[in-house]
Design an enzyme around this catalytic site. Structure first.
Site, mmCIF file in Angstrom:
data_model
loop_
_atom_site.group_PDB
_atom_site.id
_atom_site.type_symbol
_atom_site.label_atom_id
_atom_site.label_comp_id
_atom_site.label_asym_id
_atom_site.label_seq_id
_atom_site.Cartn_x
_atom_site.Cartn_y
_atom_site.Cartn_z
ATOM 1 N N ASP A 245 0.855 -1.192 0.000
ATOM 2 C CA ASP A 245 0.000 0.000 0.000
ATOM 3 C C ASP A 245 0.886 1.236 0.000
ATOM 4 O O ASP A 245 2.115 1.139 0.090
ATOM 5 C CB ASP A 245 -0.964 -0.002 1.193
ATOM 6 N N ASP A 265 3.443 1.537 -4.833
ATOM 7 C CA ASP A 265 2.321 2.007 -5.651
ATOM 8 C C ASP A 265 1.998 0.919 -6.670
ATOM 9 O O ASP A 265 2.851 0.542 -7.476
ATOM 10 C CB ASP A 265 2.714 3.311 -6.354
ATOM 11 N N MET A 266 0.775 0.433 -6.643
ATOM 12 C CA MET A 266 0.383 -0.659 -7.535
ATOM 13 C C MET A 266 0.457 -0.265 -9.003
ATOM 14 O O MET A 266 0.519 -1.125 -9.885
ATOM 15 C CB MET A 266 -1.024 -1.147 -7.205
ATOM 16 N N LYS A 279 -8.812 -7.376 -3.288
ATOM 17 C CA LYS A 279 -10.160 -7.356 -2.712
ATOM 18 C C LYS A 279 -10.781 -5.976 -2.866
ATOM 19 O O LYS A 279 -10.315 -5.007 -2.291
ATOM 20 C CB LYS A 279 -10.130 -7.737 -1.230
ATOM 21 N N HIS A 283 -12.748 -2.280 -8.973
ATOM 22 C CA HIS A 283 -13.963 -1.521 -9.308
ATOM 23 C C HIS A 283 -13.801 -0.022 -9.090
ATOM 24 O O HIS A 283 -14.639 0.762 -9.539
ATOM 25 C CB HIS A 283 -15.170 -2.066 -8.534
#
Length: 379
Positions: A245, A265-266, A279, A283
């Site tokens: 995260d 950072d993804m 999870k 969206h």
């Protein structure tokens, strides 16, 4: 979770569905307020009582860039019976998969006919019925969220600011994450996400623990303070669980747990692991952003024959019992909620599109979490 000793998973998921359905009722009214404000019924009426969505947008003077989002509003209004939608036959849909939604024809019902404002709709001297609906919708229409959504739809191309969401329009330009950080006491977004994890993860492990079996390492991407990862680690002590995260989140992470925390950072990179867990993350993001995240996930995981996969918990719109109107309404109403932050609740075809664009070869949907599903995605 103590409730799991008292109720079955399905009883708890049905209870969640009941609460979500009632809570999201606001967005049923918000969709009607948008249609009334943009005069969608008038546009369909002028087009002969039946029209495709591109025709409706052109007639109503709505920017074509709002096509997908207007389709989502119309999905709410058709599920609730305000309009009727007629989809193209299967052969036509297969021949033009990309435009299958745009070929759908929307028709007036008696309810939407009452929203038409032209003088032929009423007797001479009679006030139009939409005024009653407008009055009843007053508390919703005057709310910041509803006003932000309606303003967002009315924008034309030269007025649009890239990335600006209806939520930001309603709250002084703040994103939902900025508001959660700056006004945590009043807007308990992060606490709500942690509460959702505490509710859902024991059910996930009871209903589909097999998705984690055999894994040696797992990265929970955007996993916050590690609630989900800690639950997984407790159930599978030999599974090395890591949370990725942002630095400001990881700085608040608890110490002395079996979970390892990595600041990052993804959108940049993801630590290597057997599998990646997402999870309720994808969206929140547009398709192109999801493809970027998933490409980074693909680079991080093992090959499929070594157990490599992505485990996604998210909504698959249209999954679930075909005769359960409460289930169907909750999914499409939640989609309007997430539209406020420029997110998307996707149907299977929309998921498939971003999966394959990101370079994945196969996936499996496991619809065992009420309105949400577990998706296994394979390289």
């Amino acid at each position: 979770m103590a409730l799991l000793a008292e109720y079955s998973s399905q009883e708890l998921l049905q209870a969640e569905l009941q609460l979500w359905h009632q809570s999201l009722g606001f967005f049923k009214s918000a969709a009607l307020a948008i249609a009334l404000d943009l005069r969608i019924a008038d546009a369909v009426h002028r087009l002969g009582g039946a029209a495709t969505l591109p025709q409706i947008l052109a007639e109503a003077g709505i920017s074509p860039c709002r096509l997908r989002d207007m389709r989502r509003v119309m999905r709410v209004l058709t599920v609730s019976g305000i309009f009727i939608v007629q989809h193209p036959d299967e052969a036509a849909a297969a021949a033009a998969a990309e435009s299958r939604h745009d070929a759908a024809v929307y028709k007036l019902t008696a309810a939407s006919r009452l929203l038409v404002r032209d003088k032929s709709s009423t007797a001479t001297g009679q006030l139009p019925h939409f005024l009653t609906v407008q009055l009843l919708l007053g508390p919703v229409r005057d709310s910041p969220v509803s006003m932000g959504m309606r303003k967002w739809f009315r924008q034309q191309g030269d007025q649009q600011q890239p990335g600006l969401s209806p939520f930001a329009m309603a709250y002084g330009g703040q994103t939902v994450w900025e508001r959660a950080e700056h006004d945590a006491a009043a807007f308990r977004f992060n606490d709500a996400m942690a509460a959702d994890t505490a509710f859902l993860m024991p059910i996930v492990l009871r209903e589909c623990a097999e998705v984690f079996r055999g894994l040696t390492s797992l990265v929970d991407v955007a996993g916050g303070l590690g609630g989900a990862a800690a639950t997984i680690a407790a159930a599978f002590p030999d599974l090395k669980c890591t949370v990725l995260d942002l630095p400001q989140v990881v700085a608040k992470a608890p110490s002395g747990t079996d979970v390892h925390y990595v600041a990052g950072d993804m959108f940049e990179s993801i630590p290597p692991a057997n599998a990646v867990f997402l999870k309720w993350i994808l969206h929140d993001w547009r398709d192109d952003e999801c493809v970027k995240i998933l490409k980074n996930c693909k680079q991080a995981i093992s090959p499929r024959d070594a157990g490599g996969k992505i485990i996604i918990i998210d909504m698959v719109v249209g999954s679930g019992p075909s005769d359960d109107i409460k289930h169907a309404e909750t999914q499409v109403l939640y989609d309007l909620l997430i539209m406020n932050i420029n997110g998307v609740e996707r149907d299977e075809q929309e998921w498939k599109k971003i999966f394959f664009e990101a370079g994945f070869k196969d996936y499996k949907i496991i619809p065992v979490l009420g309105v949400r599903s577990v998706i296994e995605l394979y390289p």
